[in-house]
Each structure stands twice: as C-alpha cells, then as structure tokens.
Design an enzyme around this catalytic site. Structure first.
Site, PDB file in Angstrom:
ATOM      1  N   ASN A   1     -12.467  13.467   0.529  1.00  0.00           N
ATOM      2  CA  ASN A   1     -13.550  12.559   0.919  1.00  0.00           C
ATOM      3  C   ASN A   1     -14.933  13.196   0.757  1.00  0.00           C
ATOM      4  OD1 ASN A   1     -11.604  10.716   1.641  1.00  0.00           O
ATOM      5  ND2 ASN A   1     -11.601  11.307   3.812  1.00  0.00           N
TER       6      ASN A   1
ATOM      7  N   LYS B   1       2.096  -3.284   7.366  1.00  0.00           N
ATOM      8  CA  LYS B   1       2.395  -3.474   5.929  1.00  0.00           C
ATOM      9  C   LYS B   1       3.847  -3.075   5.652  1.00  0.00           C
ATOM     10  CE  LYS B   1      -0.022  -4.580   3.005  1.00  0.00           C
ATOM     11  NZ  LYS B   1      -0.395  -5.920   2.470  1.00  0.00           N
TER      12      LYS B   1
ATOM     13  N   ASN C   1      -8.142   1.607  -3.694  1.00  0.00           N
ATOM     14  CA  ASN C   1      -8.923   0.906  -4.721  1.00  0.00           C
ATOM     15  C   ASN C   1     -10.417   1.035  -4.430  1.00  0.00           C
ATOM     16  OD1 ASN C   1      -7.123  -1.963  -5.949  1.00  0.00           O
ATOM     17  ND2 ASN C   1      -6.249  -0.098  -5.123  1.00  0.00           N
TER      18      ASN C   1
ATOM     19  N   THR D   1       0.815  -1.217   0.000  1.00  0.00           N
ATOM     20  CA  THR D   1       0.000   0.000   0.000  1.00  0.00           C
ATOM     21  C   THR D   1       0.850   1.269   0.000  1.00  0.00           C
ATOM     22  OG1 THR D   1      -1.538   1.263   1.389  1.00  0.00           O
ATOM     23  CG2 THR D   1      -0.086  -0.247   2.538  1.00  0.00           C
ATOM     24  N   ASP D   2       0.258   2.353  -0.494  1.00  0.00           N
ATOM     25  CA  ASP D   2       0.953   3.648  -0.440  1.00  0.00           C
ATOM     26  C   ASP D   2       0.983   4.219   0.984  1.00  0.00           C
ATOM     27  OD1 ASP D   2      -1.738   4.337  -0.166  1.00  0.00           O
ATOM     28  OD2 ASP D   2      -1.736   5.840  -1.765  1.00  0.00           O
ATOM     29  N   GLU D   3       0.169   3.623   1.892  1.00  0.00           N
ATOM     30  CA  GLU D   3       0.109   4.170   3.256  1.00  0.00           C
ATOM     31  C   GLU D   3       1.422   4.006   4.008  1.00  0.00           C
ATOM     32  OE1 GLU D   3      -3.339   3.542   5.601  1.00  0.00           O
ATOM     33  OE2 GLU D   3      -4.683   3.597   3.892  1.00  0.00           O
TER      34      GLU D   3
ATOM     35  N   TYR E   1      -2.030  -0.465  10.965  1.00  0.00           N
ATOM     36  CA  TYR E   1      -2.155  -1.143   9.658  1.00  0.00           C
ATOM     37  C   TYR E   1      -0.944  -0.841   8.783  1.00  0.00           C
ATOM     38  CZ  TYR E   1      -3.357  -1.599   4.721  1.00  0.00           C
ATOM     39  OH  TYR E   1      -3.307  -1.890   3.369  1.00  0.00           O
TER      40      TYR E   1
HETATM   41  P1  NAD Z   1      -9.689  -7.336   2.044  1.00  0.00           P
HETATM   42  O1  NAD Z   1      -9.721  -7.023   3.488  1.00  0.00           O
HETATM   43  O2  NAD Z   1     -10.888  -7.074   1.205  1.00  0.00           O
HETATM   44  O3  NAD Z   1      -9.331  -8.880   1.832  1.00  0.00           O
HETATM   45  C1  NAD Z   1      -8.343  -9.526   2.582  1.00  0.00           C
HETATM   46  C2  NAD Z   1      -8.496 -11.024   2.352  1.00  0.00           C
HETATM   47  O4  NAD Z   1      -7.462 -11.690   3.093  1.00  0.00           O
HETATM   48  C3  NAD Z   1      -9.822 -11.590   2.840  1.00  0.00           C
HETATM   49  O5  NAD Z   1     -10.358 -12.498   1.900  1.00  0.00           O
HETATM   50  C4  NAD Z   1      -9.458 -12.318   4.124  1.00  0.00           C
HETATM   51  O6  NAD Z   1     -10.308 -13.420   4.408  1.00  0.00           O
HETATM   52  C5  NAD Z   1      -8.035 -12.768   3.804  1.00  0.00           C
HETATM   53  N1  NAD Z   1      -7.242 -12.995   5.010  1.00  0.00           N
HETATM   54  C6  NAD Z   1      -7.103 -12.183   6.083  1.00  0.00           C
HETATM   55  N2  NAD Z   1      -6.313 -12.750   6.997  1.00  0.00           N
HETATM   56  C7  NAD Z   1      -5.914 -13.937   6.479  1.00  0.00           C
HETATM   57  C8  NAD Z   1      -5.067 -14.977   6.929  1.00  0.00           C
HETATM   58  N3  NAD Z   1      -4.458 -14.924   8.134  1.00  0.00           N
HETATM   59  N4  NAD Z   1      -4.861 -16.050   6.138  1.00  0.00           N
HETATM   60  C9  NAD Z   1      -5.469 -16.133   4.933  1.00  0.00           C
HETATM   61  N5  NAD Z   1      -6.298 -15.191   4.450  1.00  0.00           N
HETATM   62  C10 NAD Z   1      -6.515 -14.101   5.216  1.00  0.00           C
HETATM   63  O7  NAD Z   1      -8.417  -6.583   1.480  1.00  0.00           O
HETATM   64  P2  NAD Z   1      -8.193  -5.891   0.059  1.00  0.00           P
HETATM   65  O8  NAD Z   1      -8.731  -4.523   0.106  1.00  0.00           O
HETATM   66  O9  NAD Z   1      -8.617  -6.823  -1.011  1.00  0.00           O
HETATM   67  O10 NAD Z   1      -6.601  -5.776   0.074  1.00  0.00           O
HETATM   68  C11 NAD Z   1      -5.795  -6.826  -0.431  1.00  0.00           C
HETATM   69  C12 NAD Z   1      -4.334  -6.442  -0.279  1.00  0.00           C
HETATM   70  O11 NAD Z   1      -4.075  -5.243  -0.989  1.00  0.00           O
HETATM   71  C13 NAD Z   1      -3.919  -6.176   1.167  1.00  0.00           C
HETATM   72  O12 NAD Z   1      -2.630  -6.694   1.358  1.00  0.00           O
HETATM   73  C14 NAD Z   1      -3.908  -4.661   1.276  1.00  0.00           C
HETATM   74  O13 NAD Z   1      -2.964  -4.235   2.223  1.00  0.00           O
HETATM   75  C15 NAD Z   1      -3.500  -4.271  -0.125  1.00  0.00           C
HETATM   76  N6  NAD Z   1      -3.988  -2.957  -0.609  1.00  0.00           N
HETATM   77  C16 NAD Z   1      -5.323  -2.635  -0.520  1.00  0.00           C
HETATM   78  C17 NAD Z   1      -5.763  -1.415  -1.045  1.00  0.00           C
HETATM   79  C18 NAD Z   1      -7.221  -1.008  -0.996  1.00  0.00           C
HETATM   80  O14 NAD Z   1      -7.535   0.136  -1.327  1.00  0.00           O
HETATM   81  N7  NAD Z   1      -8.151  -1.896  -0.625  1.00  0.00           N
HETATM   82  C19 NAD Z   1      -4.851  -0.536  -1.644  1.00  0.00           C
HETATM   83  C20 NAD Z   1      -3.494  -0.902  -1.694  1.00  0.00           C
HETATM   84  C21 NAD Z   1      -3.084  -2.124  -1.187  1.00  0.00           C
HETATM   85  O1  DAU Z   2      -4.164   3.935   0.369  1.00  0.00           O
HETATM   86  C1  DAU Z   2      -4.379   2.554   0.265  1.00  0.00           C
HETATM   87  C2  DAU Z   2      -5.224   2.095   1.424  1.00  0.00           C
HETATM   88  O2  DAU Z   2      -6.548   2.558   1.183  1.00  0.00           O
HETATM   89  C3  DAU Z   2      -5.213   0.589   1.632  1.00  0.00           C
HETATM   90  O3  DAU Z   2      -3.928   0.160   1.962  1.00  0.00           O
HETATM   91  C4  DAU Z   2      -6.194   0.169   2.732  1.00  0.00           C
HETATM   92  O4  DAU Z   2      -6.254  -1.249   2.835  1.00  0.00           O
HETATM   93  C5  DAU Z   2      -7.566   0.703   2.374  1.00  0.00           C
HETATM   94  O5  DAU Z   2      -8.474   0.407   3.416  1.00  0.00           O
HETATM   95  C6  DAU Z   2      -7.523   2.215   2.130  1.00  0.00           C
HETATM   96  O6  DAU Z   2      -7.258   2.908   3.380  1.00  0.00           O
HETATM   97  P1  DAU Z   2      -8.057   4.252   3.772  1.00  0.00           P
HETATM   98  O7  DAU Z   2      -8.009   4.411   5.224  1.00  0.00           O
HETATM   99  O8  DAU Z   2      -7.610   5.375   2.916  1.00  0.00           O
HETATM  100  O9  DAU Z   2      -9.532   3.804   3.244  1.00  0.00           O
HETATM  101  P2  DAU Z   2     -10.988   4.005   3.884  1.00  0.00           P
HETATM  102  O10 DAU Z   2     -11.979   3.602   2.836  1.00  0.00           O
HETATM  103  O11 DAU Z   2     -11.103   3.390   5.225  1.00  0.00           O
HETATM  104  O12 DAU Z   2     -11.079   5.579   4.078  1.00  0.00           O
HETATM  105  C7  DAU Z   2     -10.890   6.463   2.986  1.00  0.00           C
HETATM  106  C8  DAU Z   2     -10.998   7.874   3.541  1.00  0.00           C
HETATM  107  O13 DAU Z   2     -12.348   8.106   3.949  1.00  0.00           O
HETATM  108  C9  DAU Z   2     -10.150   8.102   4.767  1.00  0.00           C
HETATM  109  O14 DAU Z   2      -9.637   9.439   4.724  1.00  0.00           O
HETATM  110  C10 DAU Z   2     -11.120   7.943   5.931  1.00  0.00           C
HETATM  111  C11 DAU Z   2     -12.436   8.426   5.350  1.00  0.00           C
HETATM  112  N1  DAU Z   2     -13.650   7.769   5.851  1.00  0.00           N
HETATM  113  C12 DAU Z   2     -13.707   6.409   5.831  1.00  0.00           C
HETATM  114  C13 DAU Z   2     -14.824   5.744   6.288  1.00  0.00           C
HETATM  115  C14 DAU Z   2     -14.882   4.245   6.304  1.00  0.00           C
HETATM  116  C15 DAU Z   2     -14.726   8.523   6.285  1.00  0.00           C
HETATM  117  O15 DAU Z   2     -14.693   9.764   6.272  1.00  0.00           O
HETATM  118  N2  DAU Z   2     -15.851   7.875   6.720  1.00  0.00           N
HETATM  119  C16 DAU Z   2     -15.928   6.512   6.765  1.00  0.00           C
HETATM  120  O16 DAU Z   2     -16.975   5.971   7.202  1.00  0.00           O
END
Ligand code: NAD
Ligand code: DAU
Length: 368
Positions: free
Chosen positions: A259, A164, A190, A134-136, A160
């Site tokens: 947001n 990562k 995403n 992640t970019d975080e 988190y």
């Molecule tokens: P998600 O939370 O939707 O899915 C995570 C999956 O991992 C789930 O299916 C869960 O059951 C599985 N999991 C969790 N713990 C596990 C374990 N111990 N063993 C096996 N499986 C397990 O997450 P996502 O949003 O699809 O993110 C996927 C990856 O991409 C993560 O590594 C996250 O850090 C990274 N990422 C997410 C975003 C985003 O915006 N969602 C952006 C950048 C990177």
């Molecule tokens: O940047 C990549 C990351 O993006 C991933 O690594 C993480 O897995 C993914 O969860 C996401 O993290 P964020 O914290 O940016 O995503 P989230 O959807 O939780 O929140 C996006 C923004 O919206 C953040 O500034 C918090 C705000 N927010 C979120 C929720 C859930 C709100 O204002 N209200 C809300 O209810």
C-alpha cells in the site's frame, strides 16, 4: 442474442462491465438491477440510459418478487451478479447490510433463477448464472506463500469476505443440488474509472487533490494484487464464453504492491501532473502541489484496520490455460490512466461523494 440481467450495474465494476458489453454486443439486451446505495450512481452509466437495448431498474436484490418478475418479463438467459456491499471497513462497523445483500440477496437471485430456468415451461434454451466474487474469501498470505488457487481452502477474515464466501457456497450448492448452470470468478483488487473514492486508489487521489491527509493503515506494508477494471470485465466475458459450468476462476493482475508504495506513486504522479499542467493549481488550490509543495507530505499513518489481511496474491494458471486470459494493462499504465480519468472527471467524483462518507472516515480512523 443474449438477454442479460446485470445486478449492481451502477457500481464500479458493474458499470465498467455494462459499458463494455453494450459496445461489444450491441444486439444483446442489458437490464441493470441496482438499488443505488451510496456506491451506485446513474452518472456511471452516462450515455446508456437512452440506448434501446438498455434498461435500468432501481430495486434491491433482496426484494424476491422483483427479481422473479424481472427474469420472466425480460426473458433473461444470463445473470451477471455484481451487486454487493463491497467495502471491508464498512463491513467491520456495520455487518448487517452485508448479510442482507451479499447472502440473502444472492440467495434470492438463485431462487428466482432456479424457478425461471429450471421449473418453468417457457425457460430459455440455455442459461448461465455468473457470480462475481473476490480473492478475499481465501484469507491472508504470508510473504512467501504461493498465490491463491481455485483449490485453496476458504478462510474469510472480515464480515465482508465471510458474506462473499457464503454467497460463493450458495452458488456452488445450486449447481450441485439443482443443476443451475453457474460459474464464479474470484478476482483481486480492481482499480480504474468509476471507483467510489472510499477505496485506496481513488481515495488517495481525491484527498491529494484536496490537500487532505492520506490515511495509510498501520505501517502500509500490506500487499494486494491489482487488476485494471477493464481487464476484469474482459475476464468475465471469457468466463461466460469459455468457462466450464460449475467451475470457479481466479482472476488477477500479477501486480503485487504494498500500500505505501502505491500511495507514494500516486503522490509522485500528482506532483508531476501539476508541473505539466498549470491549470491544475487553479482547479485544486488546496493541493500541496499547487503551492510548490510535495503531495507525499500528506501521508499519515493511522490506526490499522481490525483483522487486516496482510497479503493477497493470485495463481492465474486456470484462467490463463482454460480461458486464455492475460491482463492487457500493467500497473504503471493502469494507474496513470486512473489518475488522468480522475483529473478529467472531477464532476463525477464530486457528484458521488457526500459529506456523510467523509464524516464516517474521520470517525473510524483517527490519526495515530
Ligand atoms: P461497488 O460497491 O462499487 O458497487 C456495488 C453496486 O451494487 C452498487 O451500484 C450498489 O448500488 C449495488 N447494490 C448494493 N446493494 C444492492 C442491493 N441490495 N440490490 C441491488 N443493488 C445493490 O462494488 P464493486 O467494487 O463494483 O464490486 C462489484 C462486485 O465485485 C462485488 O460483488 C464485489 O464483491 C466484487 N469484487 C470487487 C472487487 C474490487 O476490487 N472492487 C474485487 C473482486 C470482486
Ligand atoms: O481483493 C479484492 C477486494 O479488494 C474486493 O473484494 C473488495 O470489494 C475491495 O474493496 C478490495 O478490498 P481491500 O480491503 O483490499 O480494498 P481497499 O481499497 O479498502 O484497501 C486496499 C488496501 O489499502 C488495504 O490493505 C487497506 C489499505 N487502505 C485502504 C484505505 C481505504 C489504507 O491503508 N488506507 C485507506 O484509506
């Protein structure tokens, strides 16, 4: 023909990746390893469970022996590692699971890969361990700072992102120390199909349809860079095909939005959808739009997320220049597709959500 182990393949990005891969590469073997936490759901892999090239294994990456056995038994040559605890708010209220899965789990995978690929007589001719990050990990930007590049120093701010970051360092170390063939991608936010409705965009859509408050943290000015999930999946494919071993690639959408602007756009799109489709008022009678009201009336400012990063942005140069990656979806189109998908897949989001998540949200973010 490649033999893939996809960890976390029943989660949001993992499931999109698996659907894409099976369609693009029907001769490849795809084994999904997922423990099905609250965020993982087999419903996201619909249509695949009967497919011969596909196998689903419900186990945790924290179970060392399971991973080692699977790599050998399936003669895996490519690991694409998505499995993680991924929600920042949950990492603030309960960091321990993040340490277990994101750090210990990743290390187990690396150990098993090292043993199967570097210390074994029947190792595949070539291998790759791709780590999805992640970019975080880079921390937070000010309004005029340039986007994160691959050489931006790590400065994770939440449990988190710290977990990562630790996993990224372990992946890097296994390359430098043992010669494991690794790549890492660090992607921005995403959105799209199969995203669990705890993240900003799907949560706002579901709450708007159910007439529930739309909780905006703080003043809503925080900025994220948004990438449609299908583009992220394509970028990972490009890293696997063209990425340099040992390198990291920052992936972004070049779509920075505050947001509050996103929430307002979702509200306007839902109002329009109800005008265009009279049936929606019957399906979602509690939505303000069903009663001639405005969805935006649900927007509520709530207590801010502790340590809330203000802005993320990506410098996409390396992915553009080395991989030829460019997003194919802009934010307007991607958001419209996502809202359509949520309207057409009510059964999916109702199935994946349960009461405990709603209770959790209510407890942690009281209206301010
Ligand atoms: P998600 O939370 O939707 O899915 C995570 C999956 O991992 C789930 O299916 C869960 O059951 C599985 N999991 C969790 N713990 C596990 C374990 N111990 N063993 C096996 N499986 C397990 O997450 P996502 O949003 O699809 O993110 C996927 C990856 O991409 C993560 O590594 C996250 O850090 C990274 N990422 C997410 C975003 C985003 O915006 N969602 C952006 C950048 C990177
Ligand atoms: O940047 C990549 C990351 O993006 C991933 O690594 C993480 O897995 C993914 O969860 C996401 O993290 P964020 O914290 O940016 O995503 P989230 O959807 O939780 O929140 C996006 C923004 O919206 C953040 O500034 C918090 C705000 N927010 C979120 C929720 C859930 C709100 O204002 N209200 C809300 O209810």
């Amino acid at each position: 023909m490649a033999r893939l182990l996809v960890t976390g393949g029943a989660g949001f990005i993992g499931a999109n990746f698996v659907h894409y891969w099976v369609e693009q590469y029907p001769d490849d073997r795809v084994v999904v390893l997922d423990s099905l936490t609250y965020a993982g759901n087999l419903a996201s892999l619909e249509g695949l469970t009967d497919c011969e090239q596909f196998r689903f294994v419900k186990e945790s990456i924290v179970e060392k022996d399971v991973v080692a056995t699977l790599l050998r038994e399936e003669q895996i040559d490519t690991v694409v590692h998505f499995a993680a605890e991924s929600h920042v708010d949950r990492s603030i209220s309960g960091p321990a699971d993040f340490i277990d899965t994101n750090i210990v789990g990743t290390h187990n995978l690396l150990q098993a890969a090292r043993s199967a690929w570097l210390d074994s007589d029947d190792a595949p001719a070539s291998h790759r361990f791709h780590h999805v990050s992640t970019d975080e990990v880079y921390g937070s930007l000010g309004p005029t700072d340039p986007g994160f590049s691959e050489s931006t120093p790590y400065a994770p701010n939440s449990p988190y992102s710290a977990s990562k970051a630790a996993s990224d360092h372990l992946v890097r170390a296994y390359h430098h120390t043992y010669g494991l063939q690794v790549t890492t991608s660090n992607c921005s936010n995403n959105y799209g199909p199969y995203q669990f409705p705890e993240k900003l965009i799907p949560l706002m859509i579901v709450n708007a349809l159910e007439g529930k408050l739309l909780p905006v943290y703080g003043d809503g000015s925080n900025i994220r860079d948004w990438l449609y999930v299908e583009d992220h999946v394509r970028a990972i494919d490009l890293v696997l095909k063209k990425g340099r071993v040992g390198e990291t690639y920052n992936i972004g959408g070049n779509e920075e939005w505050a947001n509050i602007d996103i929430v307002n756009r979702i509200c306007a799109a839902i109002d329009t959808a109800f005008v265009d489709d009279g049936e929606l008022a019957t399906r979602f009678p509690d939505a303000p739009a069903a009663k001639g009201g405005q969805t935006a009336s649900l927007i509520t400012s709530v207590k801010d997320r502790p340590g809330h990063d203000w802005r993320y942005a990506i410098d996409p140069s390396r992915a553009q220049n080395e991989l030829g990656f460019r997003p194919q979806h802009d934010f307007a189109g991607g958001l419209a597709s996502t809202i359509d998908w949520m309207l057409n897949n009510e059964a999916w989001w109702r199935a994946v959500m349960d009461g405990s998540y709603r209770d959790w949200v209510t407890k942690h973010y009281a209206s301010s």
